[in-house]
Design an enzyme around this catalytic site. Structure first.
Site, PDB file in Angstrom:
ATOM      1  CG  ASP A 107       2.920  -6.393   3.191  1.00  0.00           C
ATOM      2  OD1 ASP A 107       3.500  -7.068   2.321  1.00  0.00           O
ATOM      3  OD2 ASP A 107       1.709  -6.138   3.157  1.00  0.00           O
ATOM      4  NE  ARG A 146       6.545  -7.465  -1.725  1.00  0.00           N
ATOM      5  CZ  ARG A 146       5.630  -7.572  -0.740  1.00  0.00           C
ATOM      6  NH1 ARG A 146       5.431  -6.591   0.119  1.00  0.00           N
ATOM      7  NH2 ARG A 146       4.928  -8.673  -0.611  1.00  0.00           N
TER       8      ARG A 146
HETATM    9  P1  FAD Z   1       6.201   5.245  -8.721  1.00  0.00           P
HETATM   10  O1  FAD Z   1       7.376   6.105  -8.422  1.00  0.00           O
HETATM   11  O2  FAD Z   1       4.943   5.440  -7.947  1.00  0.00           O
HETATM   12  O3  FAD Z   1       5.847   5.353 -10.244  1.00  0.00           O
HETATM   13  C1  FAD Z   1       6.886   5.215 -11.216  1.00  0.00           C
HETATM   14  C2  FAD Z   1       6.297   4.964 -12.570  1.00  0.00           C
HETATM   15  O4  FAD Z   1       5.549   3.742 -12.560  1.00  0.00           O
HETATM   16  C3  FAD Z   1       5.332   6.030 -13.020  1.00  0.00           C
HETATM   17  O5  FAD Z   1       5.985   7.144 -13.549  1.00  0.00           O
HETATM   18  C4  FAD Z   1       4.528   5.242 -14.052  1.00  0.00           C
HETATM   19  O6  FAD Z   1       5.259   5.120 -15.239  1.00  0.00           O
HETATM   20  C5  FAD Z   1       4.403   3.870 -13.416  1.00  0.00           C
HETATM   21  N1  FAD Z   1       3.179   3.794 -12.596  1.00  0.00           N
HETATM   22  C6  FAD Z   1       3.075   3.868 -11.276  1.00  0.00           C
HETATM   23  N2  FAD Z   1       1.779   3.767 -10.891  1.00  0.00           N
HETATM   24  C7  FAD Z   1       1.069   3.672 -12.014  1.00  0.00           C
HETATM   25  C8  FAD Z   1      -0.338   3.564 -12.289  1.00  0.00           C
HETATM   26  N3  FAD Z   1      -1.252   3.547 -11.309  1.00  0.00           N
HETATM   27  N4  FAD Z   1      -0.724   3.443 -13.550  1.00  0.00           N
HETATM   28  C9  FAD Z   1       0.181   3.472 -14.573  1.00  0.00           C
HETATM   29  N5  FAD Z   1       1.524   3.600 -14.386  1.00  0.00           N
HETATM   30  C10 FAD Z   1       1.953   3.690 -13.121  1.00  0.00           C
HETATM   31  N6  FAD Z   1       5.445  -0.213   0.309  1.00  0.00           N
HETATM   32  C11 FAD Z   1       5.838  -0.346   1.589  1.00  0.00           C
HETATM   33  O7  FAD Z   1       6.257   0.634   2.208  1.00  0.00           O
HETATM   34  N7  FAD Z   1       5.792  -1.572   2.219  1.00  0.00           N
HETATM   35  C12 FAD Z   1       5.382  -2.694   1.572  1.00  0.00           C
HETATM   36  O8  FAD Z   1       5.367  -3.774   2.167  1.00  0.00           O
HETATM   37  C13 FAD Z   1       5.004  -2.580   0.215  1.00  0.00           C
HETATM   38  N8  FAD Z   1       4.632  -3.669  -0.491  1.00  0.00           N
HETATM   39  C14 FAD Z   1       4.389  -3.540  -1.838  1.00  0.00           C
HETATM   40  C15 FAD Z   1       4.129  -4.683  -2.579  1.00  0.00           C
HETATM   41  C16 FAD Z   1       3.981  -4.587  -3.951  1.00  0.00           C
HETATM   42  C17 FAD Z   1       3.720  -5.825  -4.743  1.00  0.00           C
HETATM   43  C18 FAD Z   1       4.059  -3.308  -4.594  1.00  0.00           C
HETATM   44  C19 FAD Z   1       3.912  -3.165  -6.075  1.00  0.00           C
HETATM   45  C20 FAD Z   1       4.270  -2.178  -3.842  1.00  0.00           C
HETATM   46  C21 FAD Z   1       4.432  -2.263  -2.470  1.00  0.00           C
HETATM   47  N9  FAD Z   1       4.663  -1.134  -1.700  1.00  0.00           N
HETATM   48  C22 FAD Z   1       5.028  -1.286  -0.393  1.00  0.00           C
HETATM   49  C23 FAD Z   1       4.423   0.230  -2.264  1.00  0.00           C
HETATM   50  C24 FAD Z   1       5.698   0.877  -2.785  1.00  0.00           C
HETATM   51  O9  FAD Z   1       6.519   1.249  -1.705  1.00  0.00           O
HETATM   52  C25 FAD Z   1       5.373   2.135  -3.612  1.00  0.00           C
HETATM   53  O10 FAD Z   1       4.718   3.075  -2.811  1.00  0.00           O
HETATM   54  C26 FAD Z   1       4.502   1.881  -4.818  1.00  0.00           C
HETATM   55  O11 FAD Z   1       4.815   0.672  -5.444  1.00  0.00           O
HETATM   56  C27 FAD Z   1       4.716   3.013  -5.853  1.00  0.00           C
HETATM   57  O12 FAD Z   1       6.041   3.017  -6.343  1.00  0.00           O
HETATM   58  P2  FAD Z   1       6.464   2.474  -7.789  1.00  0.00           P
HETATM   59  O13 FAD Z   1       7.774   1.803  -7.668  1.00  0.00           O
HETATM   60  O14 FAD Z   1       5.390   1.647  -8.344  1.00  0.00           O
HETATM   61  O15 FAD Z   1       6.712   3.737  -8.664  1.00  0.00           O
END
Ligand code: FAD
Length: 278
Positions: A107, A158
């Site tokens: 991560d 990722r």
């Molecule tokens: P967002 O901008 O949060 O959301 C965009 C759209 O996605 C929303 O408008 C909606 O349509 C949909 N959505 C989002 N959340 C929801 C919900 N709860 N329910 C329904 N629809 C929703 N971050 C790090 O800094 N370091 C890491 O190592 C790291 N590892 C990760 C590993 C994985 C598998 C994932 C999924 C995320 C990880 N993250 C990590 C977190 C990442 O950086 C984001 O903070 C997080 O994924 C939210 O961004 P998003 O791209 O999902 O979209």
């Protein structure tokens, strides 16, 4: 015991519960990325303990036959106690997992850790060709350069938007800018990464772009989402693409659950709905 409201986002307190959750995901074509909750240990003792716990988890994955890999946080296995502690632990985990054919993700934490994390990743990815992956964050201004460096490294990357509050000097702070950067980097990765691209996002727009880019370039990719978030979409997408669910477990579930709720208040309502619907 984890209360039902948090168990939407966390698989349980024990590795056995996490593996059982992974097994249930596998039945629906989704694979698991298991993460033992924990971070920011300033002493070597707890960092070594969690590294040990990951070795046992790797053995459990191998023995159980579930389709699962692991994801470790640098500060959980010693980065705050010194870069040498981190390097020793991450190498131990990667060597042990490679011998058992279990994939290891690293991560990415806040921007002060990026260099140490990428250096460790690059060395281990070259050593265990194809067995290690790293996360990069679209919100960081340095990511364009980092992706150029990682393009030839034989591992998976990722791409996420970035979960840490970073200063404007190093990061894009407007959501629209981060989304734009995410799309640009995704295009770059599908064009230049042969080792595989992981789309770490719940955003339907980013997933749709990834699907288009896959059709255009044929690059292997997987979609990764968190446990408890858009699970219906995960199961639907798994009919067509490789989908992984990031599955946290362990005793430190409270702060993780709190973070999910603070990040998106609707998560509380989704969790409540799931509990009431049970
Ligand atoms: P967002 O901008 O949060 O959301 C965009 C759209 O996605 C929303 O408008 C909606 O349509 C949909 N959505 C989002 N959340 C929801 C919900 N709860 N329910 C329904 N629809 C929703 N971050 C790090 O800094 N370091 C890491 O190592 C790291 N590892 C990760 C590993 C994985 C598998 C994932 C999924 C995320 C990880 N993250 C990590 C977190 C990442 O950086 C984001 O903070 C997080 O994924 C939210 O961004 P998003 O791209 O999902 O979209």
């Amino acid at each position: 015991m984890i209360p039902p409201i948090a168990s939407n986002f966390v698989a349980g307190e024990t590795p056995a519960e996490a593996l059982e959750h992974a097994r249930q995901l596998n039945e629906r074509n989704v694979k698991a990325i298991l993460n033992l909750l924990g971070e920011h240990y300033h002493d070597r003792g707890p960092a070594d303990e969690d590294a040990e716990a990951y070795l046992r988890l790797v053995e459990d994955i191998e023995e159980s036959g579930v389709e699962a890999c692991i994801s470790v946080k640098p500060s959980q296995i010693g980065l705050d106690a010194g870069v040498t502690v981190f390097r020793e632990n991450v190498e131990r985990i990667a060597d042990f997992a490679a011998a058992r054919d279990v994939f290891v993700w690293i991560d990415m934490e806040d921007h002060t850790t990026t260099d140490a994390t990428l250096d460790a990743y690059e060395e281990l990815a070259r050593k265990h060709e194809g067995g290690v992956g790293v996360c990069v964050q679209a919100n960081l201004r340095r990511t364009e350069d980092d992706l150029a460096r990682l393009a030839d490294v034989p591992g998976k990357v990722r791409l996420v938007k970035g979960a840490y509050d970073e200063p404007e000097s190093v990061a894009l702070t407007e959501k629209s800018e981060v989304n734009e950067a995410y799309q640009t980097y995704l295009e770059y990765m599908f064009e230049h990464f042969e080792g595989g691209v992981a789309v770490g996002s719940h955003d339907p727009e980013m997933i749709a772009l990834a699907r288009d880019l896959h059709d255009e370039h044929g690059t292997d990719f997987e979609i990764q989402m968190l446990m408890g978030v858009r699970e219906d979409a995960q199961f639907d997408l798994a009919g067509e693409y490789e989908v992984y669910q990031y599955v946290p477990y362990g005793g430190k579930w409270l702060s993780y659950f709190y973070r999910r709720v603070m990040e998106r208040k609707e998560n509380l309502f989704f969790a409540l709905r799931a509990v009431l619907g049970r």
